[in-house]
Design a protein around this motif. Structure first.
Motif, PDB file in Angstrom:
ATOM      1  N   PHE A  45       0.829  -1.210   0.000  1.00  0.00           N
ATOM      2  CA  PHE A  45       0.000   0.000   0.000  1.00  0.00           C
ATOM      3  C   PHE A  45       0.862   1.258   0.000  1.00  0.00           C
ATOM      4  O   PHE A  45       0.512   2.261  -0.621  1.00  0.00           O
ATOM      5  CB  PHE A  45      -0.921  -0.015   1.221  1.00  0.00           C
ATOM      6  CG  PHE A  45      -2.152   0.831   1.053  1.00  0.00           C
ATOM      7  CD1 PHE A  45      -3.086   0.536   0.084  1.00  0.00           C
ATOM      8  CD2 PHE A  45      -2.354   1.942   1.862  1.00  0.00           C
ATOM      9  CE1 PHE A  45      -4.222   1.328  -0.085  1.00  0.00           C
ATOM     10  CE2 PHE A  45      -3.476   2.736   1.706  1.00  0.00           C
ATOM     11  CZ  PHE A  45      -4.414   2.426   0.730  1.00  0.00           C
ATOM     12  N   LYS A  46       2.012   1.205   0.687  1.00  0.00           N
ATOM     13  CA  LYS A  46       2.929   2.353   0.674  1.00  0.00           C
ATOM     14  C   LYS A  46       3.531   2.549  -0.711  1.00  0.00           C
ATOM     15  O   LYS A  46       3.730   3.683  -1.154  1.00  0.00           O
ATOM     16  CB  LYS A  46       4.037   2.145   1.716  1.00  0.00           C
ATOM     17  CG  LYS A  46       3.602   2.405   3.144  1.00  0.00           C
ATOM     18  CD  LYS A  46       4.701   2.049   4.126  1.00  0.00           C
ATOM     19  CE  LYS A  46       5.921   2.927   3.965  1.00  0.00           C
ATOM     20  NZ  LYS A  46       5.640   4.364   4.249  1.00  0.00           N
ATOM     21  N   ILE A 102       3.618   9.066   3.933  1.00  0.00           N
ATOM     22  CA  ILE A 102       4.437   9.925   4.790  1.00  0.00           C
ATOM     23  C   ILE A 102       4.209   9.615   6.265  1.00  0.00           C
ATOM     24  O   ILE A 102       5.170   9.398   7.025  1.00  0.00           O
ATOM     25  CB  ILE A 102       4.130  11.417   4.496  1.00  0.00           C
ATOM     26  CG1 ILE A 102       4.574  11.765   3.073  1.00  0.00           C
ATOM     27  CG2 ILE A 102       4.831  12.313   5.523  1.00  0.00           C
ATOM     28  CD1 ILE A 102       4.164  13.152   2.627  1.00  0.00           C
ATOM     29  N   TRP A 103       2.941   9.568   6.698  1.00  0.00           N
ATOM     30  CA  TRP A 103       2.715   9.341   8.129  1.00  0.00           C
ATOM     31  C   TRP A 103       2.992   7.898   8.533  1.00  0.00           C
ATOM     32  O   TRP A 103       3.420   7.631   9.659  1.00  0.00           O
ATOM     33  CB  TRP A 103       1.313   9.764   8.545  1.00  0.00           C
ATOM     34  CG  TRP A 103       0.163   8.937   8.083  1.00  0.00           C
ATOM     35  CD1 TRP A 103      -0.689   9.222   7.066  1.00  0.00           C
ATOM     36  CD2 TRP A 103      -0.293   7.697   8.645  1.00  0.00           C
ATOM     37  NE1 TRP A 103      -1.642   8.240   6.930  1.00  0.00           N
ATOM     38  CE2 TRP A 103      -1.426   7.295   7.894  1.00  0.00           C
ATOM     39  CE3 TRP A 103       0.127   6.896   9.688  1.00  0.00           C
ATOM     40  CZ2 TRP A 103      -2.120   6.122   8.165  1.00  0.00           C
ATOM     41  CZ3 TRP A 103      -0.569   5.732   9.957  1.00  0.00           C
ATOM     42  CH2 TRP A 103      -1.667   5.354   9.205  1.00  0.00           C
ATOM     43  N   SER A 104       2.769   6.957   7.618  1.00  0.00           N
ATOM     44  CA  SER A 104       3.117   5.569   7.941  1.00  0.00           C
ATOM     45  C   SER A 104       4.622   5.378   8.004  1.00  0.00           C
ATOM     46  O   SER A 104       5.123   4.539   8.772  1.00  0.00           O
ATOM     47  CB  SER A 104       2.508   4.614   6.910  1.00  0.00           C
ATOM     48  OG  SER A 104       3.005   4.886   5.615  1.00  0.00           O
ATOM     49  N   SER A 105       5.372   6.155   7.226  1.00  0.00           N
ATOM     50  CA  SER A 105       6.839   6.098   7.298  1.00  0.00           C
ATOM     51  C   SER A 105       7.337   6.560   8.661  1.00  0.00           C
ATOM     52  O   SER A 105       8.329   6.044   9.182  1.00  0.00           O
ATOM     53  CB  SER A 105       7.466   6.953   6.197  1.00  0.00           C
ATOM     54  OG  SER A 105       7.184   6.422   4.921  1.00  0.00           O
ATOM     55  N   ALA A 106       6.633   7.532   9.255  1.00  0.00           N
ATOM     56  CA  ALA A 106       7.000   7.983  10.599  1.00  0.00           C
ATOM     57  C   ALA A 106       6.825   6.857  11.612  1.00  0.00           C
ATOM     58  O   ALA A 106       7.673   6.650  12.488  1.00  0.00           O
ATOM     59  CB  ALA A 106       6.155   9.191  10.987  1.00  0.00           C
ATOM     60  N   THR A 143       9.570  -4.525   1.443  1.00  0.00           N
ATOM     61  CA  THR A 143       8.457  -4.810   0.529  1.00  0.00           C
ATOM     62  C   THR A 143       8.143  -3.598  -0.338  1.00  0.00           C
ATOM     63  O   THR A 143       7.945  -3.722  -1.554  1.00  0.00           O
ATOM     64  CB  THR A 143       7.203  -5.215   1.329  1.00  0.00           C
ATOM     65  OG1 THR A 143       7.511  -6.329   2.167  1.00  0.00           O
ATOM     66  CG2 THR A 143       6.072  -5.595   0.396  1.00  0.00           C
ATOM     67  N   LYS A 144       8.090  -2.425   0.281  1.00  0.00           N
ATOM     68  CA  LYS A 144       7.791  -1.208  -0.480  1.00  0.00           C
ATOM     69  C   LYS A 144       8.838  -0.967  -1.575  1.00  0.00           C
ATOM     70  O   LYS A 144       8.487  -0.741  -2.748  1.00  0.00           O
ATOM     71  CB  LYS A 144       7.756  -0.002   0.463  1.00  0.00           C
ATOM     72  CG  LYS A 144       7.561   1.319  -0.282  1.00  0.00           C
ATOM     73  CD  LYS A 144       7.793   2.524   0.601  1.00  0.00           C
ATOM     74  CE  LYS A 144       7.753   3.796  -0.234  1.00  0.00           C
ATOM     75  NZ  LYS A 144       8.034   5.002   0.566  1.00  0.00           N
ATOM     76  N   ASN A 145      10.112  -1.010  -1.218  1.00  0.00           N
ATOM     77  CA  ASN A 145      11.172  -0.739  -2.195  1.00  0.00           C
ATOM     78  C   ASN A 145      11.209  -1.794  -3.295  1.00  0.00           C
ATOM     79  O   ASN A 145      11.488  -1.478  -4.465  1.00  0.00           O
ATOM     80  CB  ASN A 145      12.526  -0.676  -1.490  1.00  0.00           C
ATOM     81  CG  ASN A 145      12.630   0.511  -0.543  1.00  0.00           C
ATOM     82  OD1 ASN A 145      12.010   1.545  -0.778  1.00  0.00           O
ATOM     83  ND2 ASN A 145      13.395   0.369   0.519  1.00  0.00           N
TER      84      ASN A 145
END
Length: 363
Positions: free
Chosen positions: A156-157, A167-171, A246-248
């Motif tokens: 999802f990211k 952005i907020w999930s990265s935090a 997973t995101k990358n």
């Protein structure tokens, strides 16, 4: 394919032998040992590992350091009858040369005969099997939850890269990656286990005292109730790296040419994502599963087992290293090494299942 996995299975033998040999050599040069510990107890100058770190029991530490000038090969051995020292050596098997002890150990380990513990007077295999369910429970449930959370979150990211959710999930991910799991464990105890605020979950143990009086459903609920905080602390501390991996991985695949070709053919985004990208992006995630499982099972759960008083293999290995209980030390090392090697093979099998185009025989 069969020949590749046969080679991998055969490679387990020299790999396991080399790891055991290296650790055996390191142990021979490490200060202290079961013979020295027994001599220290006889002399009344035994010092625990925590005393050495914290500086406690200074008189015993100074007394032990004064015995360093002994003519004997063992610290603090002067004043003892040499026959007593010989008897102690024979009791622990140190009356034989190191190479004979090593090959005797390897011969026994091939048949999973780990001998008896130096200090618990029980068979090592019985001790390991007794502690195994706790560590397996922590490792399996933690790994399962981490993958169930991290993979959908990472996907999802990647789909929403650069947007508010990303952005907020990265935090949240950065906080989870920066704070170790044992600090989360302490925080959860303070908040939810009667530490200061709420008293919802038990503070220690894996089952209640009245376990035998419960029915099947109550036993399952009691088991989950005790494992909730330990597993939650491990999940919080372990999901961050897999989420970013997973995101990358998905971002790398989304920008490749075959995705643009699939879009030009009119395929929907969901079909492109889960029909084409998912298979290729998941390969690197699957490849990291064995390492993640072993690290959670042994190293990751060590402090968690101590904090929540969970008597598992991590705590057993730590106490064996402190007490120089070599049979337990090498048995746990042998077990986790063997498990890790087999998990790597299982990881390769999973990769071929996800992408049948992978042919290890050509490598």
């Amino acid at each position: 394919m069969a020949s590749y996995f046969l080679r991998r299975l055969l490679l387990i033998i020299p790999t396991l032998f080399g790891i055991m040999l290296l650790n055996f050599i390191i142990i021979q040069f490490a200060p202290g040992g079961p013979v020295e510990n027994t001599i220290a107890k006889l002399q009344g100058i035994d010092v625990g590992a925590t005393d050495r770190v914290s500086g406690g029991n200074k008189e015993a530490i100074e007394s032990q350091s004064n015995f360093m000038s002994s003519n004997s090969k063992y610290v603090g051995a002067q004043g003892l009858d040499p026959s007593i020292i010989e008897e102690i050596e024979k009791m622990y098997g140190f009356d034989q040369p190191a190479h004979i002890r090593f090959f005797k150990m390897i011969k026994n380990y091939l048949t999973f005969n780990f001998g008896n513990s130096f200090f618990q007077d029980r068979k090592v295999i019985d001790i390991v099997l007794e502690k195994l369910p706790v560590s397996i429970s922590l490792g399996l449930w933690t790994t399962l939850l981490i993958y169930l959370i991290s993979i959908p979150l990472g996907i999802f990211k990647a789909v929403n890269d650069g947007k508010k959710f990303d952005i907020w999930s990265s935090a949240v991910v950065i906080i989870g990656n920066a704070i170790p799991s044992f600090l989360f464990a302490i925080l959860l105890i303070i908040l939810f286990a009667g530490g200061r605020y709420l008293d919802i979950f038990p503070l220690r143990g894996i089952i209640s005292d009245n376990w035998n009086e419960l029915n099947s459903i109550e036993k399952i609920l009691d088991y989950m109730w005790h494992l909730a905080l330990p597993i939650f602390s491990l999940v919080i501390g372990g999901f961050a790296s897999l989420t970013m991996l997973t995101k990358n991985s998905f971002l790398d695949q989304i920008n490749l040419q075959y995705v643009l070709t699939a879009r030009s053919k009119g395929n929907t985004e969901n079909k492109i994502l889960y029909g084409h990208v998912f298979r290729n992006a998941m390969l690197i995630v699957i490849a990291g599963f064995p390492t993640a499982f072993i690290s959670i099972l042994f190293t990751g759960a060590l402090l968690t087992e101590i904090i929540f008083s969970l008597d598992g293999l991590g705590l057993l290995g730590f106490e064996a290293a402190i007490n120089r209980d070599y049979p337990i030390m090498f048995a746990t090392l042998y077990f986790f090494t063997l498990l890790g090697l087999f998990m790597n093979i299982i990881g390769d099998l999973a990769m071929t299942f996800v992408d049948p185009r992978i042919d290890f025989d050509k490598r």
